[in-house]
Every structure is written in structure tokens, then in C-alpha cells.
Enzyme design. Structure first.
Site, PDB file in Angstrom:
ATOM      1  CE  LYS A  71      19.978  -9.274 -59.977  1.00 30.91           C
ATOM      2  NZ  LYS A  71      20.434 -10.665 -60.135  1.00 30.91           N
ATOM      3  CE  LYS A  75      25.120  -8.374 -60.653  1.00 32.97           C
ATOM      4  NZ  LYS A  75      25.200  -9.838 -60.821  1.00 32.97           N
TER       5      LYS A  75
HETATM    6  N1  C2G Z   1      28.995 -17.265 -59.174  1.00 36.12           N
HETATM    7  C1  C2G Z   1      30.017 -18.124 -58.762  1.00 36.12           C
HETATM    8  N2  C2G Z   1      31.300 -17.801 -59.032  1.00 36.12           N
HETATM    9  C2  C2G Z   1      31.605 -16.665 -59.713  1.00 36.12           C
HETATM   10  C3  C2G Z   1      30.571 -15.806 -60.150  1.00 36.12           C
HETATM   11  C4  C2G Z   1      29.256 -16.131 -59.872  1.00 36.12           C
HETATM   12  O1  C2G Z   1      29.750 -19.173 -58.141  1.00 36.12           O
HETATM   13  N3  C2G Z   1      32.901 -16.375 -59.961  1.00 36.12           N
HETATM   14  C5  C2G Z   1      27.607 -17.635 -58.855  1.00 36.12           C
HETATM   15  C6  C2G Z   1      26.927 -16.628 -57.941  1.00 36.12           C
HETATM   16  O2  C2G Z   1      27.255 -16.903 -56.584  1.00 36.12           O
HETATM   17  C7  C2G Z   1      25.451 -16.898 -58.235  1.00 36.12           C
HETATM   18  C8  C2G Z   1      25.473 -17.296 -59.722  1.00 36.12           C
HETATM   19  O3  C2G Z   1      26.843 -17.648 -60.036  1.00 36.12           O
HETATM   20  O4  C2G Z   1      24.986 -18.014 -57.463  1.00 36.12           O
HETATM   21  C9  C2G Z   1      25.021 -16.181 -60.630  1.00 36.12           C
HETATM   22  O5  C2G Z   1      25.823 -15.044 -60.360  1.00 36.12           O
HETATM   23  P1  C2G Z   1      25.237 -13.599 -60.812  1.00 36.12           P
HETATM   24  O6  C2G Z   1      24.798 -13.666 -62.226  1.00 36.12           O
HETATM   25  O7  C2G Z   1      26.209 -12.559 -60.373  1.00 36.12           O
HETATM   26  O8  C2G Z   1      23.919 -13.528 -59.904  1.00 36.12           O
HETATM   27  P2  C2G Z   1      23.530 -12.434 -58.816  1.00 36.12           P
HETATM   28  O9  C2G Z   1      23.618 -11.075 -59.387  1.00 36.12           O
HETATM   29  O10 C2G Z   1      24.281 -12.781 -57.603  1.00 36.12           O
HETATM   30  O11 C2G Z   1      21.943 -12.736 -58.671  1.00 36.12           O
HETATM   31  O12 C2G Z   1      17.932 -13.555 -56.345  1.00 36.12           O
HETATM   32  C10 C2G Z   1      19.305 -13.851 -56.439  1.00 36.12           C
HETATM   33  C11 C2G Z   1      19.993 -12.954 -57.442  1.00 36.12           C
HETATM   34  O13 C2G Z   1      19.291 -12.905 -58.672  1.00 36.12           O
HETATM   35  C12 C2G Z   1      21.410 -13.473 -57.666  1.00 36.12           C
END
Ligand code: C2G
Length: 132
Positions: free
Chosen positions: A44, A46
Site C-alpha cells: 500500500k 505505507k
Molecule cells: N478513517 C476515518 N477517519 C479518519 C482516518 C481514518 O474514518 N480521520 C478510517 C478510514 O476511512 C478507514 C479506517 O479509518 O476506514 C482505517 O484507516 P487507515 O488505517 O488509514 O486504513 P487504510 O490505509 O485506508 O487501509 O483494504 C483496505 C485498506 O487496508 C484500508
């Protein structure tokens, strides 16, 4: 029992993540969180501050979370929905539409993202606050 499933890295856990997990849990009775492994994070593009093991331990301590499983690939979701008898798949709406293919397997819900906080914002602000 209505089972909910969501995915994420959940690094530097913050109130935006908690808002998501709470609302996801409120949609059912049991919440499964698939947390990205360090190897999948590399896919990803990340780099999490906390290791997979530590991010997993932190998530397992959250009252809204009932089970934590590893997320290792983009294409494990259909299998996960079947294996865990998932009724509702939930993601923040920054993913709006991206997982609609799951609609033939379970309900798909995109929840409004919490504004004003993000892991990258935390990293940037700490960097700026501490640079010489
Ligand atoms: N999220 C949120 N509000 C934020 C930050 C994050 O609602 N201010 C939500 C994201 O939309 C996601 C969840 O928290 O649903 C986890 O966010 P991340 O850890 O950034 O996940 P991400 O990298 O988007 O990974 O297969 C899907 C991926 O693994 C998602």
C-alpha cells in the site's frame, strides 16, 4: 448475531479511527478488524510507525473490537466475508465505491471519514514541531 468487518492500517491510533470502529460496531453485534501486515503496508506504499504485532495488540484492547485478523492482500476480502460469516462490510468513505463488488456477498457501508485528524497529519505536525 450480525457480524461486521472492516480493514485498515490503524497506525498511531487516533480518535478518527475510534469513531470508525465505534460506528462499525454499532451496525451489528460483533466487529472483525483486518489489520494490514507490515508487508501489505509496503504494497500500500505505507510505512507504519508501530509494528503489525503492536498495532494488533492495540486494536484488541478496544472495547468495540471483537476479533483482529491480518490483512495480507488486496483480494482476500471475498474469502474473509465467507470465512467469518460477515453480514456488513464497512469502510470510511475515502474508499467510497472501491469495494462495491462485495455487495453480492454482504451489505457494504461507507461511513463519513472523521475530518481534522489523520495519521499523516500527526506525523507532519510532530515533525514540524520538533525540527531544529
Ligand atoms: N478513517 C476515518 N477517519 C479518519 C482516518 C481514518 O474514518 N480521520 C478510517 C478510514 O476511512 C478507514 C479506517 O479509518 O476506514 C482505517 O484507516 P487507515 O488505517 O488509514 O486504513 P487504510 O490505509 O485506508 O487501509 O483494504 C483496505 C485498506 O487496508 C484500508
Amino acid at each position: 448475531m450480525k457480524k461486521v468487518l472492516t480493514y485498515g492500517t490503524f497506525d498511531l491510533l487516533h480518535w478518527g479511527h475510534i469513531n470508525l470502529l465505534k460506528r462499525a460496531k454499532d451496525l451489528g453485534d460483533y466487529l472483525v478488524v483486518a489489520i494490514s501486515t507490515d508487508e501489505f503496508n509496503a504494497i500500500k506504499d505505507k510505512k507504519a510507525y508501530h509494528s503489525f504485532e503492536n498495532r494488533k495488540m492495540i486494536l484488541e484492547a478496544i472495547r468495540y473490537v471483537d476479533e483482529v485478523i491480518p490483512e495480507e492482500t488486496w483480494d482476500q476480502k471475498v474469502k474473509d466475508v465467507a470465512k467469518h460469516n460477515i453480514d456488513i462490510f464497512v469502510m470510511g468513505d475515502d474508499w467510497e465505491g472501491k469495494f462495491d463488488f462485495l455487495k453480492e456477498h454482504c451489505e457494504v457501508v461507507y461511513l463519513p471519514r472523521t475530518t481534522g485528524i489523520s495519521t499523516s497529519q500527526i506525523k507532519d505536525e510532530l515533525f514540524m514541531a520538533n525540527k531544529g
